[in-house]
Scaffold this active site. Structure first.
Site, PDB file in Angstrom:
ATOM      1  N   HIS A  72       0.842  -1.201   0.000  1.00 28.22           N
ATOM      2  CA  HIS A  72       0.000   0.000   0.000  1.00 28.22           C
ATOM      3  C   HIS A  72       0.873   1.245   0.000  1.00 28.22           C
ATOM      4  O   HIS A  72       1.677   1.442   0.906  1.00 28.22           O
ATOM      5  CB  HIS A  72      -0.911   0.009   1.232  1.00 28.22           C
ATOM      6  N   TYR A 201      -9.197   5.388   7.839  1.00 29.67           N
ATOM      7  CA  TYR A 201      -9.378   5.677   9.269  1.00 29.67           C
ATOM      8  C   TYR A 201     -10.356   6.850   9.359  1.00 29.67           C
ATOM      9  O   TYR A 201     -10.053   7.929   8.843  1.00 29.67           O
ATOM     10  CB  TYR A 201      -8.069   6.104   9.917  1.00 29.67           C
ATOM     11  N   LYS A 297       1.000  -0.265  15.100  1.00 26.99           N
ATOM     12  CA  LYS A 297       2.416  -0.337  15.513  1.00 26.99           C
ATOM     13  C   LYS A 297       2.783  -1.551  16.368  1.00 26.99           C
ATOM     14  O   LYS A 297       3.973  -1.863  16.507  1.00 26.99           O
ATOM     15  CB  LYS A 297       2.779   0.933  16.310  1.00 26.99           C
ATOM     16  N   TYR A 385       3.840   6.435  10.062  1.00 23.71           N
ATOM     17  CA  TYR A 385       2.978   5.311   9.660  1.00 23.71           C
ATOM     18  C   TYR A 385       3.794   4.217   8.958  1.00 23.71           C
ATOM     19  O   TYR A 385       3.601   3.030   9.221  1.00 23.71           O
ATOM     20  CB  TYR A 385       1.833   5.812   8.769  1.00 23.71           C
TER      21      TYR A 385
HETATM   22  P1  RFL Z   1       1.704 -12.049  21.530  1.00 20.69           P
HETATM   23  O1  RFL Z   1       1.300 -12.107  20.114  1.00 20.69           O
HETATM   24  O2  RFL Z   1       0.673 -11.718  22.549  1.00 20.69           O
HETATM   25  O3  RFL Z   1       2.369 -13.460  21.884  1.00 20.69           O
HETATM   26  C1  RFL Z   1       2.674 -13.831  23.214  1.00 20.69           C
HETATM   27  C2  RFL Z   1       2.693 -15.342  23.295  1.00 20.69           C
HETATM   28  O4  RFL Z   1       3.096 -15.726  24.599  1.00 20.69           O
HETATM   29  C3  RFL Z   1       2.239 -16.765  25.070  1.00 20.69           C
HETATM   30  N1  RFL Z   1       2.262 -16.713  26.550  1.00 20.69           N
HETATM   31  C4  RFL Z   1       2.897 -17.605  27.329  1.00 20.69           C
HETATM   32  N2  RFL Z   1       3.617 -18.699  27.028  1.00 20.69           N
HETATM   33  C5  RFL Z   1       4.141 -19.400  28.069  1.00 20.69           C
HETATM   34  N3  RFL Z   1       3.949 -19.064  29.372  1.00 20.69           N
HETATM   35  C6  RFL Z   1       3.243 -17.975  29.726  1.00 20.69           C
HETATM   36  N4  RFL Z   1       3.082 -17.638  30.989  1.00 20.69           N
HETATM   37  C7  RFL Z   1       2.681 -17.190  28.672  1.00 20.69           C
HETATM   38  N5  RFL Z   1       1.923 -16.073  28.634  1.00 20.69           N
HETATM   39  C8  RFL Z   1       1.681 -15.803  27.362  1.00 20.69           C
HETATM   40  C9  RFL Z   1       0.888 -16.447  24.462  1.00 20.69           C
HETATM   41  O5  RFL Z   1       0.040 -17.580  24.397  1.00 20.69           O
HETATM   42  C10 RFL Z   1       1.309 -15.947  23.075  1.00 20.69           C
HETATM   43  O6  RFL Z   1       1.385 -16.990  22.144  1.00 20.69           O
HETATM   44  O7  RFL Z   1       2.906 -11.012  21.750  1.00 20.69           O
HETATM   45  P2  RFL Z   1       4.110 -10.562  20.771  1.00 20.69           P
HETATM   46  O8  RFL Z   1       4.793 -11.747  20.178  1.00 20.69           O
HETATM   47  O9  RFL Z   1       4.880  -9.571  21.542  1.00 20.69           O
HETATM   48  O10 RFL Z   1       3.385  -9.845  19.546  1.00 20.69           O
HETATM   49  C11 RFL Z   1       2.706  -8.621  19.715  1.00 20.69           C
HETATM   50  C12 RFL Z   1       1.555  -8.512  18.707  1.00 20.69           C
HETATM   51  O11 RFL Z   1       0.779  -9.684  18.776  1.00 20.69           O
HETATM   52  C13 RFL Z   1       0.669  -7.277  18.965  1.00 20.69           C
HETATM   53  O12 RFL Z   1       1.469  -6.168  19.288  1.00 20.69           O
HETATM   54  C14 RFL Z   1      -0.204  -6.904  17.746  1.00 20.69           C
HETATM   55  O13 RFL Z   1      -1.147  -7.893  17.482  1.00 20.69           O
HETATM   56  C15 RFL Z   1      -0.906  -5.574  17.980  1.00 20.69           C
HETATM   57  N6  RFL Z   1      -1.819  -5.183  16.891  1.00 20.69           N
HETATM   58  C16 RFL Z   1      -1.335  -4.624  15.729  1.00 20.69           C
HETATM   59  N7  RFL Z   1      -0.009  -4.473  15.541  1.00 20.69           N
HETATM   60  C17 RFL Z   1       0.476  -3.980  14.357  1.00 20.69           C
HETATM   61  O14 RFL Z   1       1.695  -3.859  14.222  1.00 20.69           O
HETATM   62  N8  RFL Z   1      -0.350  -3.620  13.314  1.00 20.69           N
HETATM   63  C18 RFL Z   1      -1.692  -3.737  13.423  1.00 20.69           C
HETATM   64  O15 RFL Z   1      -2.377  -3.463  12.438  1.00 20.69           O
HETATM   65  C19 RFL Z   1      -2.248  -4.227  14.670  1.00 20.69           C
HETATM   66  N9  RFL Z   1      -3.553  -4.377  14.823  1.00 20.69           N
HETATM   67  C20 RFL Z   1      -3.189  -5.371  17.032  1.00 20.69           C
HETATM   68  C21 RFL Z   1      -4.045  -4.944  15.964  1.00 20.69           C
HETATM   69  C22 RFL Z   1      -3.745  -5.969  18.167  1.00 20.69           C
HETATM   70  C23 RFL Z   1      -5.109  -6.128  18.269  1.00 20.69           C
HETATM   71  N10 RFL Z   1      -5.592  -6.764  19.438  1.00 20.69           N
HETATM   72  C24 RFL Z   1      -6.480  -7.839  19.414  1.00 20.69           C
HETATM   73  C25 RFL Z   1      -4.955  -6.505  20.716  1.00 20.69           C
HETATM   74  C26 RFL Z   1      -5.401  -5.082  16.065  1.00 20.69           C
HETATM   75  C27 RFL Z   1      -5.956  -5.641  17.218  1.00 20.69           C
HETATM   76  C28 RFL Z   1      -7.453  -5.717  17.280  1.00 20.69           C
HETATM   77  C1  PHB Z   2      -6.057  -4.550  10.888  1.00 17.95           C
HETATM   78  O1  PHB Z   2      -6.132  -4.792   9.676  1.00 17.95           O
HETATM   79  O2  PHB Z   2      -6.385  -5.386  11.742  1.00 17.95           O
HETATM   80  C2  PHB Z   2      -5.568  -3.222  11.325  1.00 17.95           C
HETATM   81  C3  PHB Z   2      -5.065  -2.334  10.400  1.00 17.95           C
HETATM   82  C4  PHB Z   2      -4.629  -1.090  10.798  1.00 17.95           C
HETATM   83  C5  PHB Z   2      -4.688  -0.743  12.129  1.00 17.95           C
HETATM   84  C6  PHB Z   2      -5.169  -1.638  13.072  1.00 17.95           C
HETATM   85  C7  PHB Z   2      -5.621  -2.892  12.664  1.00 17.95           C
HETATM   86  O3  PHB Z   2      -4.262   0.491  12.518  1.00 17.95           O
END
Ligand code: RFL
Ligand code: PHB
Length: 390
Positions: A72, A201, A297, A385
């Site tokens: 994108h 957004y 992020k 971004y």
């Molecule tokens: P994770 O992915 O939470 O993985 C952690 C892992 O550790 C395990 N765990 C354990 N294992 C052993 N013993 C324990 N005591 C444990 N406790 C936990 C868990 O089961 C899991 O498998 O962390 P990590 O690797 O630091 O990754 C971070 C990302 O997952 C997170 O920052 C992103 O998903 C955030 N996020 C977004 N980030 C972006 O860069 N771009 C996006 O567009 C974006 N959109 C989002 C998001 C997060 C969202 N939610 C649901 C919070 C959109 C949403 C809706």
């Molecule tokens: C997503 O596709 O889940 C998404 C994209 C952009 C954001 C957050 C979530 O800023």
């Protein structure tokens, strides 16, 4: 059991770290609390910065990402029906972002790890970290065949916000900074072509909305909702009706109601824990910091941490130098705070806050108008971004 680096958590942070270290000849074992299926079914992030893409290439998992990821070169902001396209490529001098689901990143990394034959213990329960203030740390856990101890040189806590890594750091050492927002995002995933080619957004009097996607046939949409919202109260029909209301007419008119594959509510939070190192324990990713998803992020910050941490560990084993490890926390935090600022700013500009008065509303509008009319302001948003360099 023994390994050089014990990694807790097989999210993107843990898996990417394992991959970069493994390719450098460093032995790792990952301990993951959940099942493999559970880890692979979590729907989360969608937008990868260029630096994250580069790191995934370095980790040897760039192939499917380049084949299926959507590049994108722009992103759209909308305010009460007015629209602004940020030309990322033009404003940043050539950068773009790649839309590729976190689920796919995780799958690619997990499969690469399995192909290499490096061990991941799934369903590792009651993980405990020991002796990180000594040169002989260890991690104990309950596996299917009983309690086990894993001896190691370093522990990388990549165990997310609710993990045990951060809680192992004594209170006298750890300082936490937090902002909890008074709303959440209700997300819906659907097998339908995205309504727009780029992400939108939108700030609207009824609340924030986001149009995103995973592929040319799969869309991801979000609406701002009160924190206490229960998913069961939101039929697909209700979701799409609300989403359309918050979008500019030209987009809303072409947006059909299609059945959801997944629907969930996520709270919004800003959080940073300092320092990100305690003895031989290193925190990376959501274990150390959380950003509201508005800036896309979270996953990218995890990748940044892993970049600094893997370099530090490789330097330790190859060159017998701890310079990189000693600077890990400082380097990672410098980048973290910039992303915290941007995510907080995007969130503040685009959401309706319960306590907002008329002045606050005008300030939001003025922020938007400023980005619309001043090129350097638009360039500032675009630079953040696509991701600040690491
Ligand atoms: P994770 O992915 O939470 O993985 C952690 C892992 O550790 C395990 N765990 C354990 N294992 C052993 N013993 C324990 N005591 C444990 N406790 C936990 C868990 O089961 C899991 O498998 O962390 P990590 O690797 O630091 O990754 C971070 C990302 O997952 C997170 O920052 C992103 O998903 C955030 N996020 C977004 N980030 C972006 O860069 N771009 C996006 O567009 C974006 N959109 C989002 C998001 C997060 C969202 N939610 C649901 C919070 C959109 C949403 C809706
Ligand atoms: C997503 O596709 O889940 C998404 C994209 C952009 C954001 C957050 C979530 O800023």
């Amino acid at each position: 059991m023994r390994t050089q680096v014990a990694i807790i958590g097989s999210g993107p942070a843990g898996l990417l770290l394992g991959q970069l270290l493994g390719r450098a000849g460093i032995d790792t074992i990952i301990l993951e609390r959940a099942t493999r299926e559970h880890v692979l079914s979590r729907i989360r992030a969608g937008v990868l910065e260029r630096g994250t893409v580069r790191l995934l290439e370095e980790a040897g998992v760039g192939e499917r990402l380049h084949r299926e990821g959507l590049v994108h070169t722009g992103v759209e902001l909308a305010f009460d029906g007015d629209r602004l396209r940020l030309d990322l490529e033009d404003l940043t001098g050539g950068a773009s972002v790649t839309v590729y689901g976190q689920t796919e990143v995780t799958r690619d990394l997990m499969e690469a790890r399995e192909r290499a034959g490096w061990l991941t213990v799934f369903e590792a329960q009651d993980v405990e970290i020991h002796d990180v203030e000594t040169p002989r740390p260890s991690v104990s856990f309950t596996a299917q065949d009983g309690r086990r101890t894993l001896a190691c040189d370093f522990v990388a806590a990549c165990d997310g916000f609710h993990g045990i890594g951060r809680r192992t750091v004594p209170e006298r050492v750890l300082r936490c900074f937090e902002r909890v927002y008074p709303f959440g995002w209700l997300g819906l995933l659907t097998d339908a072509p995205p309504a727009t080619h780029e992400l939108v957004y939108a700030n609207h009097a009824r609340g924030f909305a986001l149009l995103s996607m995973r592929s040319p046939t799969r869309s991801r949409y979000y609406v701002q909702v009160p924190l206490e919202t229960r998913v069961e109260e939101w039929s697909d029909e209700r979701f799409f009706t609300e989403l359309r209301r918050r979008l500019p007419d030209a987009i809303a008119d072409g947006l059909p109601t299609t059945p959801s594959i997944e629907k969930s509510v996520a709270p919004l939070r800003s959080f940073v824990a300092e320092p990100m190192r305690f003895g031989s324990l290193f925190l990376a990713g959501d274990a150390a910091h959380i950003v509201p998803p508005t800036g896309a992020k979270g996953l990218n910050l995890a990748a940044g941490d892993v970049h600094y941490l893997s370099n530090g560990l490789i330097e330790h084993y190859r060159e017998r130098s701890d310079a990189g490890l000693d600077r890990y926390s400082e380097r990672a935090l410098a980048r973290v705070w910039k992303a915290e600022r941007f995510s907080w700013w995007m969130t503040s500009m685009l959401h309706r806050f319960p306590e907002m008065d008329a002045f606050a509303e005008r300030m939001q509008r003025a922020e938007f108008d400023h980005v619309v009319s001043v090129r350097s302001a638009a360039a500032n948003v675009a630079d953040n971004y696509v991701g600040l360099p690491f």
